[in-house]
Design a protein around this motif. Structure first.
Motif, PDB file in Angstrom:
ATOM      1  N   THR A   9     -15.611 -31.890  17.172  1.00 36.88           N
ATOM      2  CA  THR A   9     -16.637 -32.811  17.651  1.00 36.88           C
ATOM      3  C   THR A   9     -16.381 -33.121  19.120  1.00 36.88           C
ATOM      4  N   PRO A  10     -17.465 -33.354  19.900  1.00 37.50           N
ATOM      5  CA  PRO A  10     -17.279 -33.693  21.320  1.00 37.50           C
ATOM      6  C   PRO A  10     -16.592 -35.055  21.470  1.00 37.50           C
ATOM      7  N   ALA A  11     -16.370 -35.445  22.718  1.00 37.96           N
ATOM      8  CA  ALA A  11     -15.788 -36.749  23.009  1.00 37.96           C
ATOM      9  C   ALA A  11     -16.663 -37.852  22.427  1.00 37.96           C
ATOM     10  N   ASN A  12     -16.102 -39.021  22.263  1.00 34.71           N
ATOM     11  CA  ASN A  12     -16.767 -40.130  21.598  1.00 34.71           C
ATOM     12  C   ASN A  12     -18.149 -40.410  22.188  1.00 34.71           C
ATOM     13  N   GLY A  13     -19.160 -40.317  21.338  1.00 30.55           N
ATOM     14  CA  GLY A  13     -20.523 -40.613  21.764  1.00 30.55           C
ATOM     15  C   GLY A  13     -21.262 -39.437  22.366  1.00 30.55           C
ATOM     16  N   TYR A  14     -20.561 -38.382  22.777  1.00 28.80           N
ATOM     17  CA  TYR A  14     -21.221 -37.228  23.381  1.00 28.80           C
ATOM     18  C   TYR A  14     -21.930 -36.408  22.305  1.00 28.80           C
ATOM     19  N   ILE A  15     -22.920 -35.669  22.743  1.00 34.70           N
ATOM     20  CA  ILE A  15     -23.788 -34.951  21.806  1.00 34.70           C
ATOM     21  C   ILE A  15     -23.745 -33.463  22.116  1.00 34.70           C
ATOM     22  N   ALA A  16     -23.525 -32.661  21.082  1.00 33.66           N
ATOM     23  CA  ALA A  16     -23.534 -31.200  21.233  1.00 33.66           C
ATOM     24  C   ALA A  16     -24.951 -30.685  20.990  1.00 33.66           C
ATOM     25  N   GLY A  17     -25.435 -29.881  21.927  1.00 33.03           N
ATOM     26  CA  GLY A  17     -26.771 -29.325  21.797  1.00 33.03           C
ATOM     27  C   GLY A  17     -26.761 -27.986  21.079  1.00 33.03           C
ATOM     28  N   THR A  18     -27.855 -27.275  21.186  1.00 33.88           N
ATOM     29  CA  THR A  18     -28.004 -25.979  20.516  1.00 33.88           C
ATOM     30  C   THR A  18     -27.301 -24.893  21.320  1.00 33.88           C
ATOM     31  N   PRO A  19     -26.376 -24.152  20.710  1.00 31.95           N
ATOM     32  CA  PRO A  19     -25.674 -23.089  21.441  1.00 31.95           C
ATOM     33  C   PRO A  19     -26.629 -21.969  21.853  1.00 31.95           C
ATOM     34  N   THR A  20     -26.309 -21.324  22.956  1.00 28.28           N
ATOM     35  CA  THR A  20     -27.079 -20.170  23.415  1.00 28.28           C
ATOM     36  C   THR A  20     -26.128 -19.001  23.652  1.00 28.28           C
ATOM     37  N   VAL A  21     -26.620 -17.790  23.367  1.00 30.32           N
ATOM     38  CA  VAL A  21     -25.847 -16.563  23.569  1.00 30.32           C
ATOM     39  C   VAL A  21     -26.448 -15.828  24.751  1.00 30.32           C
ATOM     40  N   LYS A  22     -25.636 -15.618  25.782  1.00 34.94           N
ATOM     41  CA  LYS A  22     -26.146 -15.067  27.039  1.00 34.94           C
ATOM     42  C   LYS A  22     -26.722 -13.673  26.859  1.00 34.94           C
ATOM     43  N   SER A  23     -26.076 -12.828  26.047  1.00 30.09           N
ATOM     44  CA  SER A  23     -26.515 -11.436  25.901  1.00 30.09           C
ATOM     45  C   SER A  23     -27.510 -11.236  24.766  1.00 30.09           C
ATOM     46  N   GLY A  24     -27.959 -12.308  24.143  1.00 37.05           N
ATOM     47  CA  GLY A  24     -28.888 -12.195  23.024  1.00 37.05           C
ATOM     48  C   GLY A  24     -28.178 -12.331  21.686  1.00 37.05           C
ATOM     49  N   THR A  25     -28.950 -12.489  20.638  1.00 29.80           N
ATOM     50  CA  THR A  25     -28.381 -12.793  19.325  1.00 29.80           C
ATOM     51  C   THR A  25     -28.492 -11.634  18.338  1.00 29.80           C
ATOM     52  N   ALA A  58     -14.026 -12.509   5.596  1.00 30.77           N
ATOM     53  CA  ALA A  58     -14.275 -11.622   6.733  1.00 30.77           C
ATOM     54  C   ALA A  58     -14.166 -10.161   6.305  1.00 30.77           C
ATOM     55  N   MET A  59     -15.130  -9.350   6.695  1.00 36.34           N
ATOM     56  CA  MET A  59     -15.115  -7.913   6.431  1.00 36.34           C
ATOM     57  C   MET A  59     -14.504  -7.241   7.670  1.00 36.34           C
ATOM     58  N   GLU A  60     -13.189  -7.193   7.698  1.00 34.66           N
ATOM     59  CA  GLU A  60     -12.458  -6.795   8.893  1.00 34.66           C
ATOM     60  C   GLU A  60     -12.663  -5.341   9.279  1.00 34.66           C
ATOM     61  N   HIS A  61     -13.030  -4.498   8.340  1.00 31.25           N
ATOM     62  CA  HIS A  61     -13.220  -3.086   8.667  1.00 31.25           C
ATOM     63  C   HIS A  61     -14.614  -2.793   9.201  1.00 31.25           C
ATOM     64  N   ALA A  62     -15.473  -3.796   9.297  1.00 33.89           N
ATOM     65  CA  ALA A  62     -16.818  -3.590   9.839  1.00 33.89           C
ATOM     66  C   ALA A  62     -16.727  -3.275  11.333  1.00 33.89           C
ATOM     67  N   ILE A  63     -17.582  -2.366  11.763  1.00 35.92           N
ATOM     68  CA  ILE A  63     -17.668  -2.034  13.181  1.00 35.92           C
ATOM     69  C   ILE A  63     -18.832  -2.832  13.760  1.00 35.92           C
ATOM     70  N   ILE A  64     -18.555  -3.652  14.790  1.00 33.46           N
ATOM     71  CA  ILE A  64     -19.548  -4.585  15.332  1.00 33.46           C
ATOM     72  C   ILE A  64     -19.762  -4.264  16.807  1.00 33.46           C
ATOM     73  N   ARG A  65     -21.015  -4.158  17.189  1.00 27.03           N
ATOM     74  CA  ARG A  65     -21.363  -3.926  18.588  1.00 27.03           C
ATOM     75  C   ARG A  65     -22.480  -4.881  18.981  1.00 27.03           C
ATOM     76  N   PRO A  66     -22.259  -5.764  19.967  1.00 25.54           N
ATOM     77  CA  PRO A  66     -20.999  -5.982  20.675  1.00 25.54           C
ATOM     78  C   PRO A  66     -20.024  -6.776  19.806  1.00 25.54           C
ATOM     79  N   SER A  67     -18.746  -6.589  20.055  1.00 26.73           N
ATOM     80  CA  SER A  67     -17.745  -7.286  19.253  1.00 26.73           C
ATOM     81  C   SER A  67     -17.434  -8.672  19.795  1.00 26.73           C
ATOM     82  N   THR A  68     -17.763  -8.932  21.064  1.00 25.79           N
ATOM     83  CA  THR A  68     -17.608 -10.268  21.648  1.00 25.79           C
ATOM     84  C   THR A  68     -18.873 -10.610  22.429  1.00 25.79           C
ATOM     85  N   VAL A  69     -19.173 -11.890  22.520  1.00 23.03           N
ATOM     86  CA  VAL A  69     -20.351 -12.359  23.240  1.00 23.03           C
ATOM     87  C   VAL A  69     -19.967 -13.590  24.062  1.00 23.03           C
ATOM     88  N   GLU A  70     -20.818 -13.912  25.028  1.00 22.20           N
ATOM     89  CA  GLU A  70     -20.629 -15.136  25.821  1.00 22.20           C
ATOM     90  C   GLU A  70     -21.545 -16.225  25.275  1.00 22.20           C
TER      91      GLU A  70
END
Length: 486
Positions: free
Chosen positions: A147-163, A209-221
């Motif tokens: 959770t964020p700091a006391n009273g702060y509000i977390a908004g909707t996450p965004t993925v820079k490279s798309g979802t 987690a299905m660890e043997h799955a091949i994921i592209r992209p494997s990391t996102v921003e």
């Protein structure tokens, strides 16, 4: 004999013979029977040479198992070569270019450094399990933990490279995919959280987690906005500058009447209206139209949304109106009383200007003339008057100063003759001319016609309009200046 030994040719022959004798002594093993030349070749054992699969069409198949993954090699070569070679230089290949789905035994091949030969390889084949695969696209979900700091509000996450991500799995496992998501930690955050290498994970329907799955992209921003507490409140608009002569404000309407204010929770609890964040410069308005106004954060406010609003301003030719108002006496010190000297009846006529609809909306208490008597002393004195006017109503003659002259006496002194029509104040409240509170509305004002005064329509103080038209009951303070006779 000595002559023969001193001959140069004989000496050369003897030198060669001695050299051959010495070489033989070094290279012959005296313990071997019969004597043999010592070899320069040697052997080497590589206990765990890695098996490297090659040739598999990874767009169609996946290697789910190979046994063994390492083999034992015995090789032979010159000692110098063996000493300089590393285990990684001995490659063992598993050619899968022609295999089909299922379990197969595939022979191993090898690739040895130059000058090295194989003596033994164990085992010489490997068992492989090949499955057919498929690739599907999935919508990436973003989860937050903490959770964020006391009273702060977390908004909707965004993925820079798309979802959208591609997941490759064996065909018979694709139906087991339950979710594809990444997780961002926002614990204790007071600002936006940016994770440039958020790991993408495929989960089955049971959450594993299905660890043997091949994921592209494997990391996102991923970026998660984290904002301070907010409160939605009415917006007050301030005004500066003056309209051109002859024009007055008829109506002002903002496209929104409330804003979201972000800041410390205690600060928000103390606020009911957002003031000072928007200012409209009337000097830049030449005709009716819409102007854009910035909404800024003031004081300890961290952010305001929206950051800009549209304000529709309607201006019309000014008109004037003459009003009769009694003077209100404020804050007379205890023990004193007053009587009006000039004007004797305590009434003053003032002329104001503004838009016709604004003038028509003026109520009895919207225009007031107030004398501040907190510094009053016994005797006759002249006091400047504070002129209270509604928003966007001005004095027709801004150079005009209003004053009132009073006789001030000791309240407990013997009564004498007071000026006719004069009023008194015993210090217990505000009293208009005539000695009676001004509770009864004045008669309707007299309209002296349009165009008798050049006005700026801006009012003499800052104010707010959040509706479709200005509120004429909102007062503008115009303090009289005794030094200039106003």
């Amino acid at each position: 004999m000595d002559k023969w030994l001193s001959h140069p040719t004989i000496l050369k022959i003897l030198s060669v013979a001695i050299a051959l004798l010495l070489w033989a002594m070094v290279h012959f093993d005296p313990e071997s029977t019969p004597a043999t030349v010592t070899s320069t070749m040697d052997t080497k054992v590589i206990e765990a040479a890695s098996v490297i699969p090659t040739g598999l069409d990874e767009t169609k198949y996946a290697l789910v198992n190979v046994e063994p993954t390492v083999v034992r090699l015995v090789v032979e070569g010159r000692k110098a070569n063996l000493l300089t070679m590393k285990d990684e230089d001995y490659a063992v290949h598993l050619d899968l270019s022609h295999v089909t789905p299922g379990e197969h035994v595939v022979p191993l091949t090898y690739d040895l450094p130059k000058g090295i030969s194989l003596i033994e390889m164990s085992p010489r084949s490997a068992t492989v399990d090949i499955v057919e695969i498929e690739t599907k696209t999935f919508e990436l979900g973003v989860a937050t933990e903490g959770t964020p700091a006391n009273g702060y509000i977390a908004g909707t996450p965004t993925v820079k490279s798309g979802t959208i991500v591609n997941v490759t799995l064996p065909k018979d496992e694709m139906a087991l995919v339950g979710a594809v998501r990444t997780t961002v930690d926002i614990e204790g955050s007071e600002k936006n959280v940016v994770n440039k290498k958020a790991q993408v994970v495929v989960y089955d329907t049971e959450g594993e987690a299905m660890e043997h799955a091949i994921i592209r992209p494997s990391t996102v921003e991923v970026e998660v906005p984290v904002t301070p507490p907010l409160k939605t409140m009415p917006l007050q608009i301030s005004y500066t500058g003056s309209l051109p002569n002859g024009l007055s404000v008829s109506s002002i309407k903002a496209d929104i009447d409330k804003v979201a204010v972000y800041g410390d929770q205690k600060l928000l609890d103390s606020m009911d209206t957002y003031t000072g964040g928007v200012t409209v410069d009337l000097s830049k308005i030449k005709e009716s139209g819409t102007v854009k106004a910035k909404v800024t954060a003031v004081g300890d406010v961290k952010m305001v949304e929206p950051s800009e609003i549209d304000v529709e301003v309607k201006v019309v030719p000014s008109q004037t109106l003459t009003l009769d108002r009694s003077v209100i006496l404020n804050d007379l010190p205890d023990g004193l009383k007053t009587a009006f000297k000039d004007p004797a009846n305590g009434h003053i006529s003032i002329t104001v200007r503004g838009a016709p609809n604004m003038l028509a909306a003026i109520q009895a208490n919207d225009v007031r003339l107030i004398a501040d008597l907190r510094d009053a002393k016994i005797g006759q004195a002249t006091f400047p008057l504070l002129v209270k006017l509604p928003r966007f109503i001005d004095l027709a003659d801004e150079s005009q100063k209003y004053t009132v002259t009073l006789d001030i006496a000791d309240k407990n002194a013997p009564s004498g003759n007071n000026t006719a029509g004069g009023g008194s104040n015993n210090g217990n409240g505000d009293v208009p001319a005539g000695g009676q509170p001004e509770d009864t509305p004045s008669p309707p004002p007299t309209d002296t016609g349009a165009g008798n005064g050049a006005g700026n329509g801006s009012g003499n103080g800052s104010g707010t309009n959040t509706g479709s038209s200005p509120d004429p009951s909102s007062s503008t303070d115009t303090e009289a200046d005794p030094d200039t006779g106003h």
